[in-house]
Structures are given as structure tokens and as C-alpha cells.
Design an enzyme around this catalytic site. Structure first.
Site, PDB file in Angstrom:
ATOM      1  N   LEU A  93       0.852  -1.189   0.000  1.00  0.00           N
ATOM      2  CA  LEU A  93       0.000   0.000   0.000  1.00  0.00           C
ATOM      3  C   LEU A  93       0.889   1.241   0.000  1.00  0.00           C
ATOM      4  O   LEU A  93       1.742   1.406   0.872  1.00  0.00           O
ATOM      5  CB  LEU A  93      -0.913   0.014   1.231  1.00  0.00           C
ATOM      6  CG  LEU A  93      -1.739  -1.255   1.491  1.00  0.00           C
ATOM      7  CD1 LEU A  93      -2.756  -1.002   2.602  1.00  0.00           C
ATOM      8  CD2 LEU A  93      -2.432  -1.749   0.228  1.00  0.00           C
ATOM      9  N   ALA A  94       0.694   2.072  -0.996  1.00  0.00           N
ATOM     10  CA  ALA A  94       1.569   3.239  -1.134  1.00  0.00           C
ATOM     11  C   ALA A  94       0.824   4.407  -1.759  1.00  0.00           C
ATOM     12  O   ALA A  94       1.372   5.178  -2.525  1.00  0.00           O
ATOM     13  CB  ALA A  94       2.785   2.884  -1.984  1.00  0.00           C
ATOM     14  N   ARG A 150       3.255  15.205   6.321  1.00  0.00           N
ATOM     15  CA  ARG A 150       4.263  15.701   7.274  1.00  0.00           C
ATOM     16  C   ARG A 150       5.694  15.654   6.739  1.00  0.00           C
ATOM     17  O   ARG A 150       6.605  16.182   7.358  1.00  0.00           O
ATOM     18  CB  ARG A 150       4.169  14.918   8.598  1.00  0.00           C
ATOM     19  CG  ARG A 150       3.021  15.395   9.473  1.00  0.00           C
ATOM     20  CD  ARG A 150       2.901  14.594  10.738  1.00  0.00           C
ATOM     21  NE  ARG A 150       2.295  13.282  10.498  1.00  0.00           N
ATOM     22  CZ  ARG A 150       2.365  12.272  11.347  1.00  0.00           C
ATOM     23  NH1 ARG A 150       3.064  12.381  12.467  1.00  0.00           N
ATOM     24  NH2 ARG A 150       1.765  11.133  11.050  1.00  0.00           N
ATOM     25  N   ASN A 206       6.946   9.100   8.876  1.00  0.00           N
ATOM     26  CA  ASN A 206       5.930  10.134   8.680  1.00  0.00           C
ATOM     27  C   ASN A 206       6.535  11.502   8.428  1.00  0.00           C
ATOM     28  O   ASN A 206       5.934  12.344   7.793  1.00  0.00           O
ATOM     29  CB  ASN A 206       4.999  10.199   9.886  1.00  0.00           C
ATOM     30  CG  ASN A 206       4.132   8.949   9.968  1.00  0.00           C
ATOM     31  OD1 ASN A 206       3.458   8.592   9.006  1.00  0.00           O
ATOM     32  ND2 ASN A 206       4.191   8.264  11.091  1.00  0.00           N
TER      33      ASN A 206
HETATM   34  C1  UD1 Z   1      -3.107   1.664   9.977  1.00  0.00           C
HETATM   35  C2  UD1 Z   1      -3.997   0.626  10.642  1.00  0.00           C
HETATM   36  C3  UD1 Z   1      -3.698   0.593  12.139  1.00  0.00           C
HETATM   37  C4  UD1 Z   1      -2.224   0.306  12.352  1.00  0.00           C
HETATM   38  C5  UD1 Z   1      -1.381   1.306  11.596  1.00  0.00           C
HETATM   39  C6  UD1 Z   1       0.085   0.957  11.677  1.00  0.00           C
HETATM   40  C7  UD1 Z   1      -6.057   0.677   9.375  1.00  0.00           C
HETATM   41  C8  UD1 Z   1      -7.477   1.102   9.340  1.00  0.00           C
HETATM   42  N1  UD1 Z   1      -5.376   1.009  10.438  1.00  0.00           N
HETATM   43  O1  UD1 Z   1      -3.459   2.918  10.519  1.00  0.00           O
HETATM   44  O2  UD1 Z   1      -4.461  -0.393  12.765  1.00  0.00           O
HETATM   45  O3  UD1 Z   1      -1.928   0.357  13.743  1.00  0.00           O
HETATM   46  O4  UD1 Z   1      -1.735   1.334  10.208  1.00  0.00           O
HETATM   47  O5  UD1 Z   1       0.840   1.964  11.091  1.00  0.00           O
HETATM   48  O6  UD1 Z   1      -5.600   0.021   8.458  1.00  0.00           O
HETATM   49  N2  UD1 Z   1      -2.881   3.777   2.512  1.00  0.00           N
HETATM   50  C9  UD1 Z   1      -3.315   3.697   1.200  1.00  0.00           C
HETATM   51  N3  UD1 Z   1      -4.557   4.109   0.903  1.00  0.00           N
HETATM   52  C10 UD1 Z   1      -5.409   4.615   1.844  1.00  0.00           C
HETATM   53  C11 UD1 Z   1      -4.955   4.684   3.178  1.00  0.00           C
HETATM   54  C12 UD1 Z   1      -3.687   4.255   3.476  1.00  0.00           C
HETATM   55  O7  UD1 Z   1      -2.572   3.261   0.328  1.00  0.00           O
HETATM   56  O8  UD1 Z   1      -6.532   4.966   1.479  1.00  0.00           O
HETATM   57  C13 UD1 Z   1      -1.513   3.332   2.827  1.00  0.00           C
HETATM   58  C14 UD1 Z   1      -0.658   4.481   3.326  1.00  0.00           C
HETATM   59  O9  UD1 Z   1       0.068   5.049   2.244  1.00  0.00           O
HETATM   60  C15 UD1 Z   1       0.249   3.808   4.321  1.00  0.00           C
HETATM   61  C16 UD1 Z   1      -0.569   2.641   4.837  1.00  0.00           C
HETATM   62  O10 UD1 Z   1      -1.589   2.427   3.897  1.00  0.00           O
HETATM   63  O11 UD1 Z   1       1.407   3.297   3.729  1.00  0.00           O
HETATM   64  C17 UD1 Z   1      -1.133   2.906   6.210  1.00  0.00           C
HETATM   65  O12 UD1 Z   1      -1.914   4.055   6.132  1.00  0.00           O
HETATM   66  P1  UD1 Z   1      -2.051   5.018   7.379  1.00  0.00           P
HETATM   67  O13 UD1 Z   1      -2.991   6.113   7.062  1.00  0.00           O
HETATM   68  O14 UD1 Z   1      -0.722   5.379   7.891  1.00  0.00           O
HETATM   69  O15 UD1 Z   1      -2.763   4.042   8.420  1.00  0.00           O
HETATM   70  P2  UD1 Z   1      -3.137   4.356   9.880  1.00  0.00           P
HETATM   71  O16 UD1 Z   1      -4.360   5.138   9.900  1.00  0.00           O
HETATM   72  O17 UD1 Z   1      -1.972   4.921  10.561  1.00  0.00           O
HETATM   73 CA    CA Z   2       0.378   5.351  10.004  1.00  0.00          CA
END
Ligand code: UD1
Ligand code: CA
Length: 452
Positions: A6-7, A13, A216
Site C-alpha cells: 500500500l503506497a 508531514r 511520517n
Molecule cells: C493503519 C492501521 C492501524 C495500524 C497502523 C500501523 C487501518 C485502518 N489502520 O493505521 O491499525 O496500527 O496502520 O501503522 O488500516 N494507505 C493507502 N490508501 C489509503 C490509506 C492508506 O494506500 O486509502 C496506505 C498508506 O500510504 C500507508 C498505509 O496504507 O502506507 C497505512 O496508512 P495510514 O494512514 O498510515 O494508516 P493508519 O491510519 O496509521
Molecule cells: Ca500510520
């Protein structure tokens, strides 16, 4: 298994014009750390979204990409890659901004996943400060995940948290992705909700959470850089490479270095570089994307896109550019620049020289200050210097031009025409002598002074 990275996230930030995952650790973009790890386990797919075109520019050809136009959550990201999921294969989920995960950890996760025949196996860890993470709720032998923003006060006390890395059964994912909804505090489709939907979910607690730290901001980028650096230097030292000063040495993860090679301080080695055994590299040296043999010595020099055979010595203060090949026993000395040039066995260019688009034979001596004039402002032209030729100091070889084997070019020559084998070429003004001229001049000046 299949590996989905997932990217698509924004990475606000980072305060950057570029997507987060292309920022580099030890000279290698974060996304490529994750892809290379993933490739050890199977076919790789990447979900891109924010600045997708830039991210795609960093992906190898054999990686499939899926566009998540709007970032509606991690569950939604996986939905966007639905065609990548095979019902008969497992899917490992990785994050593009979590670069330091080890393959041993994935192997352990997979062992649990397989031995317990789980629908999903989560990689969790114990956080001193679990703020922001999804909490692992273990209840009646089952596991579910509650996101920080949705957690009750008592759930917030839980320190076991979700790393975001899982292995899913493909058929479980395909059957349940559509059951996800966004009725939660963030209005997102949470991938984590699938864990609670599984009949058989497992979790492995990772005892080394650094492996799952994400980046981040640029402070975290620097922190992971220093951890990665220590990890790589330690591996090299344990495999028989001497690193005199680990503090000032930076070596990228894809660099290979042979036994008994010594890396001196203030040295940076990047890209796909290989270095053989018994070499001395540095101090103050940078080598990028180069192939170096055994017993090679490089001091205070810049080297990029170069092939160097055994027993060569380079520097100090040399600059070897793209397309340079140095055959065995070559000596390149101070203030020498080379570009797209092949230098044959035992040949030397020891001082203040530029060799561009040149083919130099064996046993050639290139004198101090020799310049190949390879560019006329429009095009580049080749210079050939055949075996055993001797180029006198401060000569200009105006390309295209060939210096025959065993030929000698007199010092200070401008050579514009080919020089036959075994001949002497002189291309300079003949010297004239005016006897007594200096003395007369001196006396005339002194007389003029006395009259004042
Ligand atoms: C997510 C997890 C959380 C975990 C945390 C660890 C979910 C709902 N929550 O939270 O339980 O503790 O990771 O870091 O999954 N991304 C996409 N598309 C999106 C959203 C995210 O590609 O629509 C990718 C982001 O680029 C990132 C990763 O997924 O690499 C995680 O996304 P992020 O928003 O950091 O997740 P958290 O809300 O922190
Ligand atoms: Ca995160």
C-alpha cells in the site's frame, strides 16, 4: 504468496513536493526497499494514488500497479487491487513507508499463518505509547482490531497494537472485502475490520518493533537511515569486511563487498555496486553503480558507472565517470577525469588528465596534463591510443585521432592528425634562442631607473 504494497497515502508531514515513498534511505527509495523484500515471497503489486505518476517512475517493470484515486482507507486500497488477489494464494500486505521489515519476520508470520490454517495472521507489537495505532483486542479466543479513534477508554489502555502487516488467505479477502463499510470515526474503509470478521484470525507479536516503524516526517526518515546503516555495516563486518569508522561510512543495501576489503572513513558506496576482495577503499570516496575487482585501491575519488579490474589503483582526487573501464594493473592518479573510456592493461594516467571517448591500449603512458579534445561544441569524437604508445606531458589530442602503437607524442603537442606506429609526432612551435637578450633588457631598465 502474492505481495500487495500500500503506497497511495499522502505523507503530508514530509513537507515535500514528492510522494513520501520515494524518499531515500541509504540512497535507495523506501518503496524499493519494500518491493525488494516483497519479491522474495512472490509476485508484487503496488497500490498507488497520491502523485501516482512519480511513484510509478520508481517501480520495476515486473511490478503491477493499481490506482486508488481517492484515499478512502486501507480497506479501500486493497479493494482497488482486487484483480491482483488470487483465491488460491495468500496475500501479504506491506506498507510502502515501512522499509526496515526483515524477511525472517515474514517467514515467521507465514509459518503461523500456515500451521494454524488462519484466514488472516496479523503482525502486532507492544507499544510503550500505543497512541494512533489500532489496538489488538483478544477476547474469547478471537482477535479483532479497534482503531485508536474508535477505541473506548479501556480499549485505549491496551498496548498490543497492529503493525498493519498481515497475511490473508486470498479467498477470505475476496469473499469479505465487500463487507467493509466506513461507519467509523474516520469515515474510512478499514482493512483492520476484516480481522474481526475472520473465523480464524491469528497474531504474531514482534519483539523488535523498529522493523515495522513507518516514516511520517523527515526526523523519522533520518532515524531509520541510521538504523539501516548500522544493520548493513554490521552484516558487512560479520561477513569479513573491515569498516574502519562505521560512523562516517554509508553503504547502500544492494552493495556487495568481498572478504578482507577495508573501507576507510568518509566513504559512501551506493547503488548496485560490487567490490571484490583485498581492496582498500577510501578515505573520502564515493562509488555509485560500479563493478570493482580484487586488490583495487581507491583514494579520495568519485566513481560512477565504472568497471575496474584487479590490481588497479585510483586517486587521490580522480573522477571516473559513466562508461569507464579500467583493465588490470591500470594506474589512475591525481586530478584525472575519465568518461566512456577503456584503459588497457598496465596503462597509466597519473596526473591532471582528461580521457573522454578514448580507447587506450596496453602499456600506454599518458603524460601529465594530456587532454583528449573529444568535443567540438556539436559532436563527440573518439581517440584511439594503441599499445605501448607514449603521450608526452601537456599534449592535446584533437579527436577523431589515432596514436599508433609504440608511437611517441612530444610534450606540449597539439595532435590533429593520426600518428603512425613507432613514429615521433611533434605538434608545437620550434623553440628560438636570443642570446644575451635578457641581460640587455635588464640593463636598459636599470639605466632608466637611475636617470629618475
Ligand atoms: C493503519 C492501521 C492501524 C495500524 C497502523 C500501523 C487501518 C485502518 N489502520 O493505521 O491499525 O496500527 O496502520 O501503522 O488500516 N494507505 C493507502 N490508501 C489509503 C490509506 C492508506 O494506500 O486509502 C496506505 C498508506 O500510504 C500507508 C498505509 O496504507 O502506507 C497505512 O496508512 P495510514 O494512514 O498510515 O494508516 P493508519 O491510519 O496509521
Ligand atoms: Ca500510520
Amino acid at each position: 504468496m502474492r505481495v500487495l504494497i500500500l503506497a497511495a497515502g499522502l505523507g503530508k508531514r514530509m513537507k515535500s513536493k514528492y510522494p513520501k515513498v520515494v524518499h531515500k534511505i541509504l540512497g535507495k527509495p523506501m518503496i524499493n526497499w519494500v518491493i525488494d523484500l516483497g519479491k522474495r515471497f512472490g509476485e508484487v503489486g503496488v497500490v498507488v494514488g497520491h502523485k501516482a505518476e512519480i511513484v510509478k517512475g520508481y517501480l520495476p517493470m515486473d511490478v503491477r500497479t493499481y490506482l486508488q484515486e481517492h484515499q478512502l482507507g486501507t480497506g479501500h486500497a486493497v479493494m482497488c487491487a482486487r484483480e491482483f488477489i488470487d483465491e488460491n494464494d495468500d496475500v501479504l500486505i506491506l506498507y510502502g513507508d515501512v522499509p526496515l521489515l526483515k524477511s525472517e519476520t515474514i517467514e515467521k508470520l507465514n509459518e503461523i499463518h500456515k500451521s494454524r490454517n488462519a484466514d488472516v495472521t496479523v503482525l502486532s507489537f507492544i507499544a510503550d505509547d500505543p497512541t494512533g495505532y489500532g489496538r489488538i483486542i483478544r477476547q474469547d479466543g478471537r482477535i479483532r482490531i479497534v482503531e485508536h479513534k474508535d477505541a473506548s477508554e479501556s480499549e485505549k489502555e491496551i498496548k498490543e497494537v497492529n503493525s498493519g502487516i498481515y497475511i490473508f488467505k486470498g479467498n477470505f479477502l475476496l469473499a469479505n472485502l465487500d463487507r467493509l463499510n466506513n461507519n467509523n470515526a474516520q469515515g474510512e474503509y478499514y482493512l483492520t475490520d476484516l480481522v474481526g470478521l475472520a473465523q480464524n484470525a491469528e497474531a504474531l507479536i514482534l519483539d523488535d518493533p523498529i522493523q515495522v516503524s513507518g516514516v511520517n516526517d523527515r526526523i523519522q526518515l533520518a532515524q531509520l537511515e541510521s538504523i539501516a546503516k548500522e544493520r548493513i555495516l554490521n552484516q558487512l563486518m560479520l561477513s569479513g569486511v573491515t569498516i574502519v569508522d562505521p560512523q562516517s561510512t554509508f553503504i547502500s543495501p544492494d552493495v556487495v563487498i568481498g572478504m578482507d576489503t577495508v573501507i576507510h572513513p568518509f566513504t559512501i558506496i551506493e547503488g548496485k555496486t560490487t567490490i571484490g576482495e583485498d581492496c582498500e577503499i577510501g578515505p573520502y570516496t564515493r562509488i555509485i553503480d560500479s563493478e570493482i575487482g580484487n586488490k583495487v585501491k581507491v583514494m579520495r575519488s568519485e566513481i560512477e558507472g565504472v568497471k575496474i579490474e584487479n590490481n588497479v589503483s585510483v586517486g587521490p582526487f580522480a573522477r571516473l565517470r559513466e562508461g569507464t573501464v579500467l583493465r588490470e594493473n591500470v594506474k589512475i592518479g591525481n586530478f584525472v577525469e575519465t568518461k566512456k573510456s577503456i584503459i588497457g592493461k598496465n596503462s597509466k594516467a597519473q596526473h591532471l588528465t582528461y580521457l573522454g571517448d578514448a580507447t587506450v591500449g596496453e602499456d600506454v603512458n599518458v603524460g601529465a596534463g594530456t587532454i583528449t579534445c573529444n568535443y567540438d561544441g556539436y559532436k563527440k569524437y573518439p581517440t584511439h591510443i594503441k599499445d605501448k604508445a607514449f603521450i608526452g606531458s601537456n599534449s592535446s589530442l584533437v579527436a577523431p585521432v589515432t596514436i599508433g602503437s609504440g608511437a611517441i607524442v612530444g610534450a606540449g603537442s597539439v595532435i590533429t592528425e593520426d600518428v603512425p606506429d613507432d613514429s615521433l609526432a611533434l605538434g608545437r612551435a620550434r623553440q628560438t634562442i636570443k642570446e644575451g637578450w635578457a641581460k640587455q633588457k635588464r640593463e636598459a631598465m636599470e639605466n632608466a631607473d637611475n636617470k629618475k
